[in-house]
Design a protein around this motif. Structure first.
Motif, PDB file in Angstrom:
ATOM      1  N   HIS A 201       0.841  -1.194   0.000  1.00 15.85           N
ATOM      2  CA  HIS A 201       0.000   0.000   0.000  1.00 15.85           C
ATOM      3  C   HIS A 201       0.872   1.237   0.000  1.00 15.85           C
ATOM      4  CE1 HIS A 201      -3.537  -2.433   0.828  1.00 15.85           C
ATOM      5  NE2 HIS A 201      -2.812  -3.094   1.723  1.00 15.85           N
ATOM      6  N   TRP A 203       0.587   4.750   1.701  1.00 19.34           N
ATOM      7  CA  TRP A 203      -0.188   5.514   2.685  1.00 19.34           C
ATOM      8  C   TRP A 203       0.150   6.997   2.548  1.00 19.34           C
ATOM      9  CZ3 TRP A 203       1.630   0.592   4.031  1.00 19.34           C
ATOM     10  CH2 TRP A 203       0.664  -0.319   4.468  1.00 19.34           C
ATOM     11  N   HIS A 204      -0.852   7.796   2.373  1.00 23.26           N
ATOM     12  CA  HIS A 204      -0.642   9.246   2.279  1.00 23.26           C
ATOM     13  C   HIS A 204      -0.885   9.871   3.651  1.00 23.26           C
ATOM     14  CE1 HIS A 204      -0.557   9.650  -2.228  1.00 23.26           C
ATOM     15  NE2 HIS A 204      -0.878   8.384  -2.051  1.00 23.26           N
ATOM     16  N   THR A 221       5.461   3.684   1.718  1.00 23.21           N
ATOM     17  CA  THR A 221       5.046   2.274   1.726  1.00 23.21           C
ATOM     18  C   THR A 221       5.369   1.624   3.067  1.00 23.21           C
ATOM     19  OG1 THR A 221       7.199   1.679   0.824  1.00 23.21           O
ATOM     20  CG2 THR A 221       5.402   1.956  -0.746  1.00 23.21           C
ATOM     21  N   LYS A 337      -5.193   9.139   2.671  1.00 24.86           N
ATOM     22  CA  LYS A 337      -5.772   8.053   1.882  1.00 24.86           C
ATOM     23  C   LYS A 337      -4.775   6.893   1.780  1.00 24.86           C
ATOM     24  CE  LYS A 337      -4.226   9.845  -2.561  1.00 24.86           C
ATOM     25  NZ  LYS A 337      -4.486  10.004  -3.974  1.00 24.86           N
ATOM     26  N   ASP A 339      -3.548   3.981  -1.022  1.00 27.16           N
ATOM     27  CA  ASP A 339      -3.638   3.403  -2.365  1.00 27.16           C
ATOM     28  C   ASP A 339      -3.036   2.015  -2.351  1.00 27.16           C
ATOM     29  OD1 ASP A 339      -4.677   5.736  -3.353  1.00 27.16           O
ATOM     30  OD2 ASP A 339      -2.729   6.545  -3.973  1.00 27.16           O
ATOM     31  N   ASN A 340      -3.558   1.161  -3.236  1.00 22.70           N
ATOM     32  CA  ASN A 340      -2.869  -0.118  -3.444  1.00 22.70           C
ATOM     33  C   ASN A 340      -1.631   0.152  -4.278  1.00 22.70           C
ATOM     34  OD1 ASN A 340      -4.590  -1.795  -2.015  1.00 22.70           O
ATOM     35  ND2 ASN A 340      -6.005  -1.916  -3.762  1.00 22.70           N
ATOM     36  N   TYR A 341      -0.576  -0.552  -3.987  1.00 17.31           N
ATOM     37  CA  TYR A 341       0.679  -0.259  -4.651  1.00 17.31           C
ATOM     38  C   TYR A 341       1.560  -1.497  -4.662  1.00 17.31           C
ATOM     39  CZ  TYR A 341       4.838   2.472  -5.859  1.00 17.31           C
ATOM     40  OH  TYR A 341       5.932   2.988  -6.484  1.00 17.31           O
TER      41      TYR A 341
END
Length: 880
Positions: A201, A203-204, A221, A337, A339-341
């Motif tokens: 993921h 992460w922001h 990450t 937020k 995100d998938n990463y």
RNA sequence: GGAGGCAUAGCUCAGCUGGUUAGAGUGCUUGCUUGACAUGCAAGAGGUCACUGGUUCGAUUCCAGUUGUCUCCACCA
């Protein structure tokens, strides 16, 4: 019957392979006697790990080495194949620790000395296993020179090198960020990290400004490393953040004040353009931190748990802490937020754990000064890679090399020869077992760490020959010649041997690096423990024999390319061995002579001259390909000779003379067939050592063992170009007759007259017996030109070869329609070929620019096709 | 992101410096207890040598690009 051993009826390799190997060892054939009148040829084995079990990779590697060694030995070189094993520090220590864990013991329970005692005991028990397995392969290593990377001599070499490099300033100790395996609890080098794609993921996270003027959005990450952040960096040219450089942020959850800095390392268009900087836990951040004098804050213990400095997370595993921190960020309103990463994660090549970059005090080798000569040596061709393309790999690695972290937090290995004074902090590097502080006179404490396994492997080509002593072996056998290994190990090992040898011995370690590929399974997958698709070479040897295994691995193998191993391949190999066995049995049972000598030319039959010529060509091809390291091609030319030429033709041609003991040619034929077989066995010996020895011993022979016989030399095998052509014409005709008869479904038992119209009447007349035996001829009538009256009736099957027109009177079974169709098809084919060549020859460009020999060749071909076409057309006309 | 390998008969692969009627093993079809071998013998079918361009008198072979596939290196938070 001669007086040599009988060959059993069935080929049963298990009955003789071990016995033969024991005999070779006993006779000492593997141990060279230094002879300054002979050139030397040396291979050092890539030392297998003592923890290892023989797998297909070893089997291939050793087969190739043994082929080269046996070839060179027979070809007159003073040959040394130096074997040994590697202590494999991390792999072995892990295995021993694991075994101890099952008993409920830890390393600390035993202490260093107790642990090492146990490790040596383990080595005594299992270290020999891989060696005995190599022996099953037939490897002709000089076991009297067997070495171990931790033995006294190798240890002396390691210490010598360490001290030398340290004195030159090429080894240093420093606090650097290194790859740390939290399971093995040791540092590992860059080369030992394996990257794999993992779903993760992004992460922001919101990092608020201290002055309350908003926040920066940072993406990561690895949120758990946030605890060790000491800055947030932006690109200096990023307009969005220009004004914020120098401002202070409050680190979420921790509350620490950290600055916004500007650094080129940050790419403005990636992510948010803001990067959290964690110098203690990321190699790039470490460098950024060094440029900006940022503090380095370590937040993890050596087993990757959060330190006591962060009570909320203290003692949590890094991945548990990650979840908790994300949760806390979310609750604190810091998480923007997720995100998938997908990203690459470094893992330990030994245990697969996720690597944790970590700052710690380690020893390093300064690589740049060492790399330069190593690059030059390959560039100048002092060292050659086969195939050449692997040089690119090598250059790329060498040219981008980073300092080599050589200290390992392990006990099983070469202990670092550095001593520290606990009082004044003085460091002494020495080969001695202990040291006294030169400043305060106190006893010093030796560094507890050991060296990277590859540090000792890098010295293998010369440490095993006695270096740093100027031994006879070193003087005679060094530099070694060919290093045989897989492409997966070029950076780990090959490149390190090259720079080490150049730095310490002022010489290259070897002149050629022969690279082979991986052995894959029948579906082309890598063999691996986790897939369970590994094939055990020992089981293959049990079932099919070592020779078949070697054949299967060597045949079709081209340098640098992977290969598949399958049941089909090994069965084909076994069938070949069986074929050779039975052919030899046939020769053996027809021999009455006790000594083999090639008869005078005047006594030789045409077929004898033919097989000798074919042997001559095979010797040339095998030697040329061995010299080019094309072992697969060398072997397949031998295969073709043995099966298609010697067995399928010569043995058949020889049967008449051999079966008639009273015939004039009997003794001549015995000598020729035995000579050809024995020379062939010698050619094949490097590839299939056991079966060739077993057969050799059953035939009249000059040498005590085939492995010390002289390798065949084309110059000594006679060659008769013209008679060879004659025989080829006869064989061609016999094949053509067989083909026609098979097409017409004529049983071999039905004999027929054969009329042959040819200008080569002498050779066909002499071969009449062969037509009877091999082409079901009841009678052979040869005339120098076509004469229709010769043939009984008009309804004969007509066959046109390059040198003859053949008539088979079989009117009763000819299907005229089919016969016409066949001839018409042949006519068409010839016409097409002729048209093709005509076009070529009418092309002025071709005639003027192509080499004369090629043009002549085309003309001759067309001549031949025209003759054949005339014959076919005539035959067709006759059928109406 | 960078580099490289591979792509040829149903399958597994040779074909090394351009000129071959493109080969082998295996599988398939047909016929053989031919006194070494049925783990064998004899014969046969089966390929626009991935695609597109270029160089050349001539390209499966050399060069470039495309597609597919595998691997290595680097690692961007």
């Amino acid at each position: 019957m001669n007086s040599y051993n009988e060959l059993p009826k069935t080929y049963s390799p298990g009955d003789f392979e071990d016995k033969i190997y024991a005999n070779w060892c006993e006779k000492g054939y593997f141990t060279p006697t230094i002879d300054h009148n002979k050139p030397s040829f040396t291979i050092v084995i890539p030392p297998p790990n003592i923890t290892g079990q023989l797998h297909m990779g070893h089997a291939l590697d050793n087969t190739l080495q043994d082929i080269l060694i046996r070839y060179k030995r027979m070809a007159g070189f003073c040959t040394l194949w130096l074997p040994g094993t590697d202590h494999a520090s991390i792999a072995t220590e892990a295995k021993i620790v694991e075994a101890m864990r099952k008993e409920g013991i830890t390393k600390e329970d035993l202490g260093r000395d107790g642990f090492l005692e146990r490790a040596w005991a383990w080595k005594e028990q299992y270290g020999g296993r891989i060696i005995s397995q190599l022996k099953k392969m037939g490897s002709s290593c000089d076991w009297s020179r067997e070495r171990f990377t931790l033995d006294e001599g190798c240890s002396e070499a390691v210490k010598t090198v360490f001290v030398k490099l340290y004195d030159k300033g090429l080894i240093y100790r420093g606090n650097r960020i290194i790859n740390w395996c939290p399971k093995c609890l040791t540092s590992i080098s860059d080369a030992e990290v394996e990257y794999e794609d993992q779903a993760g993921h992004f992460w922001h996270i919101r990092y608020p400004f201290k002055d309350g003027s908003g926040y920066l959005e940072v993406a990561t990450t690895r949120p758990e490393t946030l605890l060790g952040d000491t800055a947030v960096a932006v690109n200096p040219n990023d307009e969005r953040y220009k004004d914020m450089v120098g401002k202070m942020l409050i680190l979420p959850l921790v509350g620490r004040e950290i600055p916004v800095i500007a650094d080129d390392y940050v790419e403005a268009d990636f992510g948010t353009g803001c990067v959290k900087i964690t110098p203690a836990h990321d190699p790039n951040d470490f460098e950024v931190g060094a440029r900006h004098n940022l503090p380095v804050i370590n937040v993890m213990t050596d087993d990757a748990k959060i330190t006591e400095d962060y009570p909320a997370y203290a003692g949590m595993d890094r991945f548990v802490a990650r979840k908790q921190i994300v949760k806390d960020l979310e609750e604190g309103g810091f998480l923007i937020k997720v995100d998938n990463y997908a990203h690459n994660v470094g893992t330990c090549y030994r245990c697969g754990s996720t690597i944790e970059p970590r700052v710690s005090l380690q020893w390093f080798v300064k690589m740049e000064p060492l790399a330069k000569p190593a690059i030059d040596a390959v560039r100048n061709k002092d060292i050659r890679f086969v195939p050449e393309r692997f040089e690119k790999n090598y250059f790329h690695w060498m040219e981008n090399i980073r300092d080599w972290c050589i200290s390992r937090q392990l006990w099983w290995g070469h202990r670092i020869p550095a001593f520290y004074c606990d009082d004044c902090g003085e460091t002494v590097v020495t080969k001695d077992a202990s040291a006294v502080c030169p400043k305060c006179g106190k006893a010093m404490r030796q560094d507890p760490d050991t060296l990277d396994t590859w540090f000792s492997s890098a010295l293998w080509p010369f440490s095993t020959l006695g270096w740093p002593e100027e031994t006879e072996d070193l003087k005679y056998f060094y530099p070694t010649n060919t290093l045989v290994t897989g492409y997966d190990i070029i950076t780990f090992w090959v490149s390190r041997m090259i720079f080490s040898a150049l730095a310490y011995t002022d010489n290259v370690p070897f002149d050629t690096v022969l690279i082979h590929g991986l052995v894959r399974d029948a579906q082309g997958r890598k063999m691996s423990k986790s897939l369970g698709n590994g094939i055990d070479p020992l089981e293959i040897i049990d079932k099919y024999g070592a020779d078949a295994l070697r054949f299967a691995l060597a045949t079709g193998n081209s340098p640098g390319n992977d290969m598949r191993f399958s049941d089909e391949k090994i069965e084909a190999a076994r069938n070949f061995a069986n074929k050779l066995w039975n052919a030899s049995r046939f020769v053996r049972m027809n021999l009455t002579i006790d000594q083999v000598a090639l008869p005078a030319e005047s006594e030789l039959a045409t077929e004898d001259k033919w097989i000798l010529t074919e042997l001559h060509k095979t010797v040339e091809s095998v030697r040329a390909n061995l010299d080019k390291y094309e072992l697969g091609i060398a072997l397949s030319s031998l295969y073709d000779f043995i099966w298609d030429i010697f067995c399928d033709w010569y043995i058949e041609l020889a049967k008449t003379r051999l079966s008639d003991k009273e015939s004039a040619g009997n003794i001549v034929c015995q000598n020729v067939i035995a000579y050809v077989l024995i020379e062939t066995l010698k050619l094949l010996h490097p590839f299939m050592p056991f079966i060739t020895e077993e057969i050799y011993q059953s035939l009249p022979h000059d040498d005590e063992s085939i492995m010390i016989a002289e390798y065949p030399d084309a110059a000594k095998v006679p060659c008769f170009a013209e008679e060879s052509e004659d025989m080829a014409r006869v064989i061609d005709a016999i094949r053509a007759i067989r083909t026609r008869r098979a097409e017409m479904n004529v049983a071999p038992s039905r004999k027929a007259k054969v009329y042959i119209a040819t200008k080569y009447d002498a050779c066909f007349l002499a071969a009449a017996g062969f037509f009877a035996r091999l082409a079901s001829a009841s009678e052979v009538i040869v005339a120098d030109a076509f004469d229709a009256a010769l043939v009984s009736g008009d309804n004969a099957v007509q066959i046109i070869t390059d040198s003859a027109a053949i008539f088979l009177p079989m009117a009763d079974i000819i299907d005229f329609e089919k016969e016409k169709a066949r001839l018409a098809a042949e006519q068409k084919k010839l016409e097409d070929e002729i048209a093709r060549i005509e076009k070529k020859l009418s092309n002025q460009g071709f005639v003027q620019k192509a080499p004369a020999a090629v043009v002549e060749g085309e003309k001759a071909k067309m001549e031949k096709y025209r003759e054949n076409l005339a014959g076919v057309t005539a035959a067709l006309a006759k059928l109406g």
